[in-house]
Design an enzyme around this catalytic site. Structure first.
Site, PDB file in Angstrom:
ATOM      1  N   CYS A 215      36.236  34.089  35.744  1.00 47.28           N
ATOM      2  CA  CYS A 215      36.808  33.306  36.855  1.00 47.28           C
ATOM      3  C   CYS A 215      36.611  31.817  36.628  1.00 47.28           C
ATOM      4  CB  CYS A 215      36.134  33.670  38.178  1.00 47.28           C
ATOM      5  SG  CYS A 215      36.417  35.354  38.678  1.00 47.28           S
TER       6      CYS A 215
ATOM      7  N   ASP B 291      61.191  29.112  50.891  1.00 47.62           N
ATOM      8  CA  ASP B 291      61.613  29.933  52.042  1.00 47.62           C
ATOM      9  C   ASP B 291      60.503  30.880  52.500  1.00 47.62           C
ATOM     10  OD1 ASP B 291      61.531  31.652  49.891  1.00 47.62           O
ATOM     11  OD2 ASP B 291      63.622  32.295  50.015  1.00 47.62           O
TER      12      ASP B 291
HETATM   13  C1  BEZ Z   1      34.247  37.443  35.593  1.00 49.65           C
HETATM   14  O1  BEZ Z   1      34.869  36.605  36.236  1.00 49.65           O
HETATM   15  O2  BEZ Z   1      33.705  37.168  34.536  1.00 49.65           O
HETATM   16  C2  BEZ Z   1      34.178  38.873  36.087  1.00 49.65           C
HETATM   17  C3  BEZ Z   1      34.134  39.140  37.437  1.00 49.65           C
HETATM   18  C4  BEZ Z   1      34.066  40.449  37.869  1.00 49.65           C
HETATM   19  C5  BEZ Z   1      34.060  41.481  36.942  1.00 49.65           C
HETATM   20  C6  BEZ Z   1      34.121  41.194  35.597  1.00 49.65           C
HETATM   21  C7  BEZ Z   1      34.191  39.881  35.151  1.00 49.65           C
END
Ligand code: BEZ
Length: 221
Positions: free
Chosen positions: A46, A138
């Site tokens: 992430c 929209d």
């Molecule tokens: C990550 O962002 O590294 C991750 C998050 C949840 C599960 C596996 C990876």
């Protein structure tokens, strides 16, 4: 299966975010929008995704697309996590250039069908998958992508897809495999040759195929 389909009006949800409480349609105004979800704050994949999204934020802005992320932690966590993200991003911005929605009770993740049953937190609760929703001016959903938590997305591909969505919203064309802005596009099958000739002043070229059917029609938009 998620309940939201292409062409559906995107829910006008209310949520707490790093820029305060928002109503989604007001946040979008008359812009295009992209909402991308993350399983959890302070997680490695992430963080790389948000860092890349921050670096590319000017590209989204150029296309008139408002960005907003979502993760199932609190606003306070999001603010702290954003500092880590900006420390590893090659963005020139000082702070994360888009808000993050706090979905700590997972209400929105459930409403939008975003939970990944295979990835769970330490309490055994499911985490959010990596969803992307592109919303048109929209307020209708134009594209959705759903990746599991363990597979990071490609934000250059998202920009490429947005270029296609914005072009095909204006012109009766479709974009072929690996198309990029500036490349030739295909005339959509529902247009007759006469209609295509009238609509595309740059001309239409047709590639011959063994079937003899004239469906591979290219034009420069
Ligand atoms: C990550 O962002 O590294 C991750 C998050 C949840 C599960 C596996 C990876």
């Amino acid at each position: 299966m998620p309940g939201l389909l292409l062409g559906d009006v995107f829910p006008n949800f209310e949520a707490d975010t790093t820029i305060g409480r928002i109503k989604f349609h007001d946040f979008l105004g008359s812009s295009w929008g992209v909402l991308f979800s993350h399983p959890k704050d302070f997680t490695p994949v992430c963080t790389t995704e948000l860092a890349c999204a921050a670096k590319l934020s000017d590209e989204f802005k150029k296309r008139g697309v408002k960005m907003i992320a979502l993760s199932i932690d609190s606003v306070e966590d999001h603010h702290n996590w954003s500092k880590d993200v900006m420390a590893v991003s090659s963005s020139t911005a000082k702070t994360l250039p888009f808000p993050i929605i706090a979905d700590h009770n997972r209400a929105l993740s459930i409403e939008l069908g975003m939970l990944d049953p295979d990835e769970r937190d330490s309490d055994g609760l499911p985490l959010t998958a990596r969803c992307v929703f592109v919303i048109g001016p929209d307020k209708k959903m134009k594209l959705s992508i759903l990746y599991p938590a363990t597979t990071g997305r490609n934000f250059d591909e998202l920009l490429r897809a947005i270029d296609s969505l914005q072009l095909t919203a204006q012109k009766k064309v479709a974009t072929p495999v690996d198309w990029k802005l500036g490349d030739k596009v295909m005339v959509i099958p529902s247009l007759s040759d006469a209609e295509a000739a009238a609509l595309f002043p740059n001309g239409v070229t047709t590639k011959e195929v063994p079937s003899g059917k004239n469906y591979l029609r290219y034009t420069q938009p």
